[in-house]
Design an enzyme around this catalytic site. Structure first.
Site, mmCIF file in Angstrom:
data_model
loop_
_atom_site.group_PDB
_atom_site.id
_atom_site.type_symbol
_atom_site.label_atom_id
_atom_site.label_comp_id
_atom_site.label_asym_id
_atom_site.label_seq_id
_atom_site.Cartn_x
_atom_site.Cartn_y
_atom_site.Cartn_z
ATOM 1 N N TYR A 141 40.828 78.944 -34.325
ATOM 2 C CA TYR A 141 40.764 80.352 -33.978
ATOM 3 C C TYR A 141 42.418 80.706 -33.693
ATOM 4 O O TYR A 141 42.517 81.834 -33.644
ATOM 5 C CB TYR A 141 39.939 80.542 -32.631
ATOM 6 C CG TYR A 141 38.536 80.203 -33.110
ATOM 7 C CD1 TYR A 141 38.058 79.962 -34.109
ATOM 8 C CD2 TYR A 141 37.528 80.069 -31.765
ATOM 9 C CE1 TYR A 141 36.524 79.682 -34.359
ATOM 10 C CE2 TYR A 141 36.302 79.934 -31.735
ATOM 11 C CZ TYR A 141 35.785 79.835 -33.076
ATOM 12 O OH TYR A 141 34.456 79.435 -33.257
ATOM 13 N N LYS A 192 35.148 66.063 -37.312
ATOM 14 C CA LYS A 192 34.791 65.634 -38.749
ATOM 15 C C LYS A 192 35.978 64.954 -39.520
ATOM 16 O O LYS A 192 36.647 65.525 -40.408
ATOM 17 C CB LYS A 192 34.643 66.936 -39.511
ATOM 18 C CG LYS A 192 33.436 67.706 -39.050
ATOM 19 C CD LYS A 192 32.168 67.091 -39.639
ATOM 20 C CE LYS A 192 32.031 67.579 -41.070
ATOM 21 N NZ LYS A 192 30.904 66.800 -41.747
ATOM 22 N N ASP A 225 28.701 67.124 -37.273
ATOM 23 C CA ASP A 225 27.178 67.636 -37.829
ATOM 24 C C ASP A 225 26.397 66.769 -37.542
ATOM 25 O O ASP A 225 25.115 67.297 -36.893
ATOM 26 C CB ASP A 225 27.498 67.760 -39.309
ATOM 27 C CG ASP A 225 27.963 66.566 -40.269
ATOM 28 O OD1 ASP A 225 28.602 65.768 -39.441
ATOM 29 O OD2 ASP A 225 27.644 66.149 -41.042
ATOM 30 N N ASP A 249 32.323 75.480 -29.778
ATOM 31 C CA ASP A 249 31.706 77.196 -29.960
ATOM 32 C C ASP A 249 29.982 76.938 -30.276
ATOM 33 O O ASP A 249 29.235 77.649 -29.597
ATOM 34 C CB ASP A 249 32.555 77.967 -30.765
ATOM 35 C CG ASP A 249 32.129 79.300 -30.246
ATOM 36 O OD1 ASP A 249 31.516 79.634 -29.591
ATOM 37 O OD2 ASP A 249 32.759 80.377 -31.067
ATOM 38 N N ASP A 253 26.485 76.537 -27.776
ATOM 39 C CA ASP A 253 25.536 77.577 -28.000
ATOM 40 C C ASP A 253 23.965 76.711 -28.447
ATOM 41 O O ASP A 253 23.166 77.305 -27.702
ATOM 42 C CB ASP A 253 25.538 78.657 -28.952
ATOM 43 C CG ASP A 253 26.487 79.767 -28.359
ATOM 44 O OD1 ASP A 253 26.978 79.491 -27.383
ATOM 45 O OD2 ASP A 253 26.757 80.703 -29.040
#
Ligand code: NAD
Length: 369
Positions: A141, A192, A225, A249, A253
């Site tokens: 970000y 990852k 993942d 993020d 959620d």
């Protein structure tokens, strides 16, 4: 006795309505000796209306001086067309940046009375208590270059840069390991590393930090993942999850929705410990926004805001018994069927923001009696 300095920033929309309930909780604890002193300030649209900026220098100074900031929510259609630098969210971002709040803590706790509200089967989430620790100030970000270039062949190219330095990974890992020690002593680190070099470094630094200082904590690594899959498959296997800004993020959620409504979710953002006092700068806020659609109707659920204050008791003031008491009072109010509209099933009776606050205070009284 030292005072515990709070800065309350109610913000916009339902912010002031839910903050009013927190003030009653603070008064209840103060009547039993907690010695909280609070100042109030303006942030977001409220600050723009008063000062023409999303947070004034005076309120920033109060934020720097506070032991903890309790933040409501900002934004709303009234401020949709203000200059970009003055938009309500700029106040929140300035606070995060100037206070160096790099660690975002998002618990996902399933209250027994709401186990039916989850999209997962009751047995999978009943008793769920996990904590996601998300790196908040680095990663993709913020990494440079971040640009769209015209390739002059009818195509454009967009670039975001995922970048992490050792110290950024080390300090967030330390927060996660420290917190695990106060819980079930387990950390799962997610990245990852199979496709990203930043994942390789993340994995390496988390492992090295663990070996150097936290070998008593159980550490597991998972690809992000696979972690997402496991969160909806068997969420109770996790205690603390530590991950970067982007994965955090999304994963926070996903975890949040396991437990039901947005109106139930608290969060904390912590900075580095002060070199002299060891105290971290900290801000506590509900995950939800200012809910302009229900502002002023008395329908807002104050639980996310009150649970954010419980996190402040736990993480900024080490008042563990008080935090447990407040969380238990919330749970008991829910057990007794108290429901604001957002968590009520169809046809179920609902209570107002104020009635939910009063019900939680009544449970605090009963527990303390
Ligand atoms: P929102 O979280 O405000 O609302 C989403 C939905 O959830 C709405 O239907 C709302 O009524 C409901 N809801 C949210 N909190 C609730 C509560 N405590 N009790 C009952 N119902 C609740 O998100 P949005 O509608 O996308 O955004 C509204 C404004 O809030 C926008 O201006 C947005 O930019 C801002 N926002 C601020 C923050 C923040 O201050 N941290 C976070 C997200 C959005």
């Amino acid at each position: 006795m030292a005072t515990n300095k709070l800065l309350l920033l109610p913000g916009d929309g339902i912010g002031p309505e839910i903050m009013a309930e927190v003030k009653k909780v603070i008064a209840w604890f103060n009547a039993r000796g907690t010695n909280f002193e609070f100042e109030e300030g303006l942030v977001g649209g409220a600050a723009y209306d008063a000062h023409g900026t999303a947070i004034s220098e005076e309120d920033m100074a109060k934020a720097q001086a506070a032991d903890a900031i309790i933040f409501g929510a900002v934004g709303g259609p009234k401020w949709d067309s203000v200059p970009y630098d003055c938009r309500p969210e700029a106040g929140l971002l300035r606070l995060r940046k100037d206070l160096g709040l790099f660690a975002n803590l998002r618990p996902a706790i399933c209250y027994p009375a709401l186990a039916d509200a989850s999209s997962l089967k009751k047995e999978l989430i009943e008793g769920l208590d996990i904590l996601i620790v998300r790196e908040l100030t680095g990663g993709v970000y913020f990494g440079e270059p971040k640009e769209i270039t015209d390739l002059e062949n009818g195509q454009k190219r967009a670039v975001d840069t995922q970048v992490y330095d050792t110290y950024e990974i080390e300090r967030i890992a330390e927060v996660a390991f420290d917190l695990a020690r106060t819980r079930d002593n387990k950390v799962c680190s997610m990245e990852k590393r199979n496709v990203m070099v930043s994942g390789l470094l993340w994995n390496e630094v988390v492992s090295a930090t663990h070996a150097a200082k936290f070998s008593d904590v159980t550490l597991e690594h998972m690809l992000a993942d696979a972690g997402g899959m496991q969160l909806v498959r068997r969420p109770k296997q996790f205690d603390v999850i530590v991950t970067d800004n982007l994965f955090g993020d999304m994963l926070s959620d996903v975890a949040a929705m396991l437990t039901g409504s947005l109106g139930m979710l608290p969060s904390a953002s912590l900075g580095a410990p002060d070199a002299e006092t060891g105290k971290r700068k900290a801000m506590y806020e509900p995950v939800h926004g200012s809910a302009p659609d229900i502002a002023g109707t008395g329908a807002a659920n104050p639980i996310a805001m009150i649970a954010s204050f419980a996190m402040a008791l736990r993480y900024s003031f080490q008042m563990i018994a008080e935090a447990d008491l407040l969380e238990k009072a919330v749970s008991n109010a829910l057990d007794k069927g108290m429901r604001t509209k957002d968590i009520a099933k169809e046809g179920e009776a609902t209570v107002s923001t104020e009635q939910m606050g009063e019900a939680i205070l009544a449970e605090l009284e009963a527990l303390a009696a």
